[in-house]
Design a protein around this motif. Sequence first.
Motif, mmCIF file in Angstrom:
data_model
loop_
_atom_site.group_PDB
_atom_site.id
_atom_site.type_symbol
_atom_site.label_atom_id
_atom_site.label_comp_id
_atom_site.label_asym_id
_atom_site.label_seq_id
_atom_site.Cartn_x
_atom_site.Cartn_y
_atom_site.Cartn_z
ATOM 1 N N GLN A 30 0.820 -1.415 -0.056
ATOM 2 C CA GLN A 30 0.188 -0.139 -0.074
ATOM 3 C C GLN A 30 0.779 1.321 0.054
ATOM 4 O OE1 GLN A 30 -2.895 -0.851 3.322
ATOM 5 N NE2 GLN A 30 -4.458 -0.179 2.124
ATOM 6 N N LEU A 31 1.797 1.076 0.784
ATOM 7 C CA LEU A 31 2.874 2.200 0.802
ATOM 8 C C LEU A 31 3.583 2.606 -0.576
ATOM 9 C CD1 LEU A 31 4.343 4.714 2.114
ATOM 10 C CD2 LEU A 31 6.082 2.967 3.137
ATOM 11 N N ILE A 32 4.173 1.661 -1.116
ATOM 12 C CA ILE A 32 4.577 1.358 -2.441
ATOM 13 C C ILE A 32 3.868 1.863 -3.565
ATOM 14 C CG2 ILE A 32 5.888 -0.315 -4.294
ATOM 15 C CD1 ILE A 32 6.999 -1.723 -1.901
ATOM 16 N N GLU A 67 1.125 4.047 -3.004
ATOM 17 C CA GLU A 67 0.535 5.203 -2.566
ATOM 18 C C GLU A 67 0.737 6.196 -3.753
ATOM 19 O OE1 GLU A 67 -1.548 7.729 0.152
ATOM 20 O OE2 GLU A 67 0.133 8.163 -1.100
ATOM 21 N N VAL A 102 6.772 4.682 -4.236
ATOM 22 C CA VAL A 102 7.729 4.537 -5.268
ATOM 23 C C VAL A 102 7.342 4.764 -6.630
ATOM 24 C CG1 VAL A 102 9.664 3.506 -5.856
ATOM 25 C CG2 VAL A 102 9.025 3.485 -3.546
#
Lengths: 278, 321
Positions: free
Chosen positions: B152-154, B156, B161
Amino acid sequence: MMRVRGWRKTVYHTALWLVALIFFAPIAWIILGAFKTRSGILATPPLLIFTPTLDNFIDLFSRRNIPGYFLNSFVMSLSAMVIAIVVSFMAAYAFSRFKPRITNFLMFMLLSIRMVPAVAVVVPVYLMYAAIGWKNSYIGLILFYAMFSIPFSVWILKGFLDGVSQRYDETALVNGGTRWHVLFRVVLPQVAPGLVAAFIFNLIFVWNEFLFNLILGGRDTTMIPVAFSTDLYSDGGLNWTFIAAMATAYMIPPIILVYVFQKYLLVGMTFGTVRGEV
Amino acid sequence: MQAESTERIAYAAPRTRGLMRGRAFLVRLLNDIRVFPALLLIPVLIFFILWNVIPTLWMIGLSFYKYSLMSPNERFLGLRNYNDILNDVQVWASLGRTFVWVFAGVSIQTALGFLLGLLFWGSRDMPGRRIALTMLFAPMIITPIAAGAFFQLIYEPTFGVVNWVVRQFGGNVNLLGDTNLAFGAVLFVDIWMWTPFMILITLAALGSVPKAELEAAEVDRLPWLQRFRHIILPNAKFILMLGILLRTIDSFKTLDLIYLMTRGGPGNTTDLIALLLRRQAFEALEFGWASALALILLLTAIAFTSIYLYILNLSSKRQEA
């Protein structure tokens, strides 16, 4: 089999390392993230070089619930495993040596439990637990996890036990050992690798398990994967430093276990039905 | 004092003897050829009956009722729940998506895993092999929930990134928020997690090819394609099939990853059958309906298991021959 020499060998090994690194990259990225500050993790362009900080881990373990969740993960996976391994070892020995008529049927049913979508298994157990008041109880979850680990362990241990010659049992019996002595003192050491494999991979399974804990557990019995889905939000958005630190802390033990017990990986990932090493 | 203790011994002796007899009897009983196997099987049978037989029977019973935790009175419906499920557009749409998910996921994992497995075949003497393999196999060992969380962070859109790279080329994507892209984005994570499993399986399968046959082919200078068709594939086939089948079954069960990443959204685009069942049971609390669907999935899984065991039997017969 590829036979390569000299510089070509170097290229080949570099390529293999590259593949491994590509697969590991997302995990490495999050581990790096765990050591970044809040603004560092959200920086664009993404930061590769930064001053590492341990603040995220300090924040993680100083939250009121988190150490307890980690402890729950430890306690439940370990105790479920001990129960499951003892029960499975006895059953697998009976299947392997005495071949009762129900062997095939039971082995089949045990395997199919693992094949069913977890959510289908949990519906009736949820109703049963709600009726007898075992929801959000350690005993309920531990026994359930033990039940869920038994099929795999029986399969894996039966495979190993079939490979131990019956001569051992017979010799020990002739020499006056009781059947229990034979079981635990003579046969058990012979299948130590099977026990280790079953133990490790069930441990990882329970450690990583999410759905059962979400549905059968509650506030007191939450483990980290469920905490992921409930504790992520703070300040109105996802708290990325917290996610990164928690993911890192939680992923490290299984990865270390796989490093140490790599030769059991294959047997562990295939319910013990494919034997061998990689 | 002396007398007292002698007295005690005198009293104790017969009792101990009785105890010894009792113990001897117990040892004989526990050691009995008829009792012993039964004792070994009792624990597993208790687990099996309490956690499988009874709940399953309960579930079968419930599937004929309208039973909801929201409204206390249950009503007998006969086969109405099954009828409803078979006529439910959402169920069929979910099953369709699950089919695409399984088919696309497993075939990509198999193709990629097989190729990479071939690549790793000669890796016995690579430096740092153990660390490299741990890194390679790490994705399938970590909890899908953690993988979902950090992807989820990647993914975002603002500081992930992926979108950073896309923006360098002038684009802008919100992978998990876009109805066209979310399915692929989640599937990508699944492929990332499980391709290593197919690499592992491929390595095991290749390991089961007899060395002698390979060496004979080497001596005969058999072309690679021929070696592959006539020596590698026939020997490696069974383990590969077991791997594919295991992956198919697991993929059919997928829930954690999607639940964390999208909860079936956006829209219904990532709503697989397991997620639908979870929602109906634990959010709508329609346990009668959910039991019927669970039972259908159970039967499907038993069918899969039978195929699995059939192949397993074939392969072990082959090994014995």
